[in-house]
Design a protein around this motif. Structure first.
Motif, PDB file in Angstrom:
ATOM      1  N   SER A 140     -47.701  22.440  19.949  1.00 16.53           N
ATOM      2  CA  SER A 140     -47.336  23.438  20.960  1.00 16.53           C
ATOM      3  C   SER A 140     -48.353  23.472  22.093  1.00 16.53           C
ATOM      4  O   SER A 140     -49.558  23.569  21.832  1.00 16.53           O
ATOM      5  CB  SER A 140     -47.317  24.844  20.357  1.00 16.53           C
ATOM      6  OG  SER A 140     -46.552  24.837  19.213  1.00 16.53           O
ATOM      7  N   PRO A 141     -47.879  23.455  23.317  1.00 17.79           N
ATOM      8  CA  PRO A 141     -48.804  23.641  24.442  1.00 17.79           C
ATOM      9  C   PRO A 141     -49.420  25.033  24.341  1.00 17.79           C
ATOM     10  O   PRO A 141     -48.742  25.975  23.924  1.00 17.79           O
ATOM     11  CB  PRO A 141     -47.894  23.538  25.669  1.00 17.79           C
ATOM     12  CG  PRO A 141     -46.629  22.905  25.194  1.00 17.79           C
ATOM     13  CD  PRO A 141     -46.486  23.274  23.751  1.00 17.79           C
ATOM     14  N   ARG A 171     -36.490  12.838  27.412  1.00 18.13           N
ATOM     15  CA  ARG A 171     -36.243  14.061  26.636  1.00 18.13           C
ATOM     16  C   ARG A 171     -36.708  15.316  27.379  1.00 18.13           C
ATOM     17  O   ARG A 171     -37.154  15.254  28.510  1.00 18.13           O
ATOM     18  CB  ARG A 171     -36.962  13.957  25.298  1.00 18.13           C
ATOM     19  CG  ARG A 171     -36.340  12.890  24.435  1.00 18.13           C
ATOM     20  CD  ARG A 171     -37.111  12.740  23.187  1.00 18.13           C
ATOM     21  NE  ARG A 171     -38.527  12.552  23.494  1.00 18.13           N
ATOM     22  CZ  ARG A 171     -39.325  11.784  22.769  1.00 18.13           C
ATOM     23  NH1 ARG A 171     -38.872  11.186  21.723  1.00 18.13           N
ATOM     24  NH2 ARG A 171     -40.600  11.646  23.084  1.00 18.13           N
ATOM     25  N   GLY A 172     -36.680  16.493  26.652  1.00 19.54           N
ATOM     26  CA  GLY A 172     -36.964  17.785  27.288  1.00 19.54           C
ATOM     27  C   GLY A 172     -38.440  18.087  27.488  1.00 19.54           C
ATOM     28  O   GLY A 172     -39.216  17.243  27.905  1.00 19.54           O
ATOM     29  N   GLN A 173     -38.841  19.301  27.136  1.00 16.20           N
ATOM     30  CA  GLN A 173     -40.192  19.812  27.348  1.00 16.20           C
ATOM     31  C   GLN A 173     -41.273  18.934  26.720  1.00 16.20           C
ATOM     32  O   GLN A 173     -41.193  18.643  25.522  1.00 16.20           O
ATOM     33  CB  GLN A 173     -40.299  21.197  26.688  1.00 16.20           C
ATOM     34  CG  GLN A 173     -39.809  22.334  27.540  1.00 16.20           C
ATOM     35  CD  GLN A 173     -40.654  22.475  28.796  1.00 16.20           C
ATOM     36  OE1 GLN A 173     -40.310  21.919  29.830  1.00 16.20           O
ATOM     37  NE2 GLN A 173     -41.755  23.187  28.707  1.00 16.20           N
ATOM     38  N   PRO A 174     -42.316  18.525  27.458  1.00 12.84           N
ATOM     39  CA  PRO A 174     -43.374  17.724  26.843  1.00 12.84           C
ATOM     40  C   PRO A 174     -44.234  18.546  25.884  1.00 12.84           C
ATOM     41  O   PRO A 174     -44.459  19.743  26.117  1.00 12.84           O
ATOM     42  CB  PRO A 174     -44.219  17.267  28.044  1.00 12.84           C
ATOM     43  CG  PRO A 174     -43.903  18.193  29.148  1.00 12.84           C
ATOM     44  CD  PRO A 174     -42.537  18.761  28.886  1.00 12.84           C
ATOM     45  N   ASP A 175     -44.715  17.929  24.781  1.00 12.61           N
ATOM     46  CA  ASP A 175     -45.621  18.638  23.877  1.00 12.61           C
ATOM     47  C   ASP A 175     -47.061  18.445  24.363  1.00 12.61           C
ATOM     48  O   ASP A 175     -47.310  17.863  25.417  1.00 12.61           O
ATOM     49  CB  ASP A 175     -45.396  18.208  22.415  1.00 12.61           C
ATOM     50  CG  ASP A 175     -45.765  16.748  22.164  1.00 12.61           C
ATOM     51  OD1 ASP A 175     -46.707  16.243  22.813  1.00 12.61           O
ATOM     52  OD2 ASP A 175     -45.117  16.118  21.293  1.00 12.61           O
ATOM     53  N   ARG A 176     -48.023  18.937  23.550  1.00 14.85           N
ATOM     54  CA  ARG A 176     -49.427  18.956  23.985  1.00 14.85           C
ATOM     55  C   ARG A 176     -49.996  17.550  24.189  1.00 14.85           C
ATOM     56  O   ARG A 176     -50.908  17.358  24.975  1.00 14.85           O
ATOM     57  CB  ARG A 176     -50.250  19.727  22.933  1.00 14.85           C
ATOM     58  CG  ARG A 176     -51.469  20.439  23.480  1.00 14.85           C
ATOM     59  CD  ARG A 176     -52.055  21.387  22.455  1.00 14.85           C
ATOM     60  NE  ARG A 176     -52.315  20.760  21.187  1.00 14.85           N
ATOM     61  CZ  ARG A 176     -53.364  19.970  20.935  1.00 14.85           C
ATOM     62  NH1 ARG A 176     -54.257  19.755  21.870  1.00 14.85           N
ATOM     63  NH2 ARG A 176     -53.504  19.440  19.748  1.00 14.85           N
ATOM     64  N   GLU A 225     -47.959  14.845  25.003  1.00 14.81           N
ATOM     65  CA  GLU A 225     -47.159  14.132  26.014  1.00 14.81           C
ATOM     66  C   GLU A 225     -47.619  14.398  27.441  1.00 14.81           C
ATOM     67  O   GLU A 225     -47.200  13.703  28.362  1.00 14.81           O
ATOM     68  CB  GLU A 225     -45.673  14.499  25.844  1.00 14.81           C
ATOM     69  CG  GLU A 225     -45.084  13.855  24.594  1.00 14.81           C
ATOM     70  CD  GLU A 225     -43.726  14.394  24.197  1.00 14.81           C
ATOM     71  OE1 GLU A 225     -43.094  13.769  23.336  1.00 14.81           O
ATOM     72  OE2 GLU A 225     -43.317  15.444  24.719  1.00 14.81           O
ATOM     73  N   THR A 226     -48.466  15.432  27.612  1.00  9.30           N
ATOM     74  CA  THR A 226     -48.952  15.716  28.959  1.00  9.30           C
ATOM     75  C   THR A 226     -50.271  14.989  29.246  1.00  9.30           C
ATOM     76  O   THR A 226     -50.875  15.185  30.302  1.00  9.30           O
ATOM     77  CB  THR A 226     -49.174  17.238  29.142  1.00  9.30           C
ATOM     78  OG1 THR A 226     -49.985  17.688  28.046  1.00  9.30           O
ATOM     79  CG2 THR A 226     -47.862  17.997  29.126  1.00  9.30           C
TER      80      THR A 226
END
Ligand code: Z5A
Length: 215
Positions: free
Chosen positions: A57-58, A151-156, A158-159
């Motif tokens: 989780s970010p 895909r959707g929202q990047p995780d911690r 992926e940024t």
């Protein structure tokens, strides 16, 4: 007593096709009549999946690299001792999406944690247990990130920066070169059917040999 199952891991930077090719491996084992489970790290048990959520989780609070490292190994201890080792002992193969090689690559290469420190924790948590075979799916960072980016929202993770992923890939490559008996480097940059064919070519003889040893 049943022969111990084989412990097979899939590694590489994000988006290279680990999950996709694990399905190919699962189809092959199914066709050979081999019992197997599919699992992943961090995660694989309810508790380890909760730790995964915390890790990915970010969050605003910066996560210290040692905290991240210990959480990876906390999840792994639970996963290894309550799911993976019992399955292997029953003669079930384990296909695992990432394992400790990812810790060397991400926490070691990516975050800069000492590889010796990681090796100490590896011995502490795993004793002598290592994967029997590791498929290292290798492709340039741009390709992996482009595939993952669909895909959707990047995780911690992926940024992270391009340089971070270059360091991760470098560690994977070094480890694969140092132990060619365990690591099977598969060029994952090409078309999916080419990658799948390369994977089958390695996995099929392993499955056949194992089935032969069972009779
Ligand atoms: N992490 C860590 O830091 N330390 C550790 O010890 C461990 C993990 C165990 C979660 O991992 C994060 O945890 C991970 C490292 C860290 N973060 N990162 N980055 P994860 O495995 O859950 O997340 P992931 O690596 O990001 O998985 P992924 O993005 O799902 O990647 P993948 O499984 O390799 O890719 P895929 O889902 O199979 O394929 C992606 C897309 O590409 C999909 O649309 C496919 O259809 C397509 N694809 C696949 N192959 C091809 C080919 N050959 N051509 C064209 N398109 C393709």
């Amino acid at each position: 007593m049943s022969e111990r199952g084989l412990f097979i891991t899939f590694e590489g930077i994000e988006g290279v096709g680990k999950s996709t090719n694990m399905q190919t491996a699962a189809d092959l084992l199914g066709a050979e009549g081999i019992d197997f489970i599919v699992t992943r790290e961090p995660g694989g048990t309810p508790l380890a999946e909760e730790i995964r959520q915390l890790l990915l989780s970010p969050r605003e609070e910066p996560v210290h690299e040692l905290t991240e490292l210990l959480m990876m190994f906390a999840a792994r201890a639970q996963h290894l001792h309550t799911l993976i080792l019992p399955a292997l002992a029953r003669g079930v193969w384990v296909l695992c999406d990432r394992f400790t090689d990812a810790t060397y690559a991400y926490q070691g290469g990516g975050r800069g944690v000492s590889l010796d420190r990681i090796a100490e924790l590896e011995r502490f948590v795993q004793g002598e247990v290592r994967p029997d075979h590791t498929f290292f799916l290798d492709a340039p960072i741009e390709i992996g990130l482009r595939r993952a980016g669909r895909r959707g929202q990047p995780d911690r993770f992926e940024t992270e920066t391009h340089q971070f992923f270059e360091r991760v890939r470098d560690v994977y490559r070094q480890r694969a070169e140092a132990d060619p008996a365990r690591y099977h480097r598969v060029d994952a940059s090409g078309a999916l059917d080419t990658v799948q064919a390369a994977l089958r070519e390695i996995l099929h003889p392993l499955a056949r040999r194992w089935c032969g040893g069972r009779v």
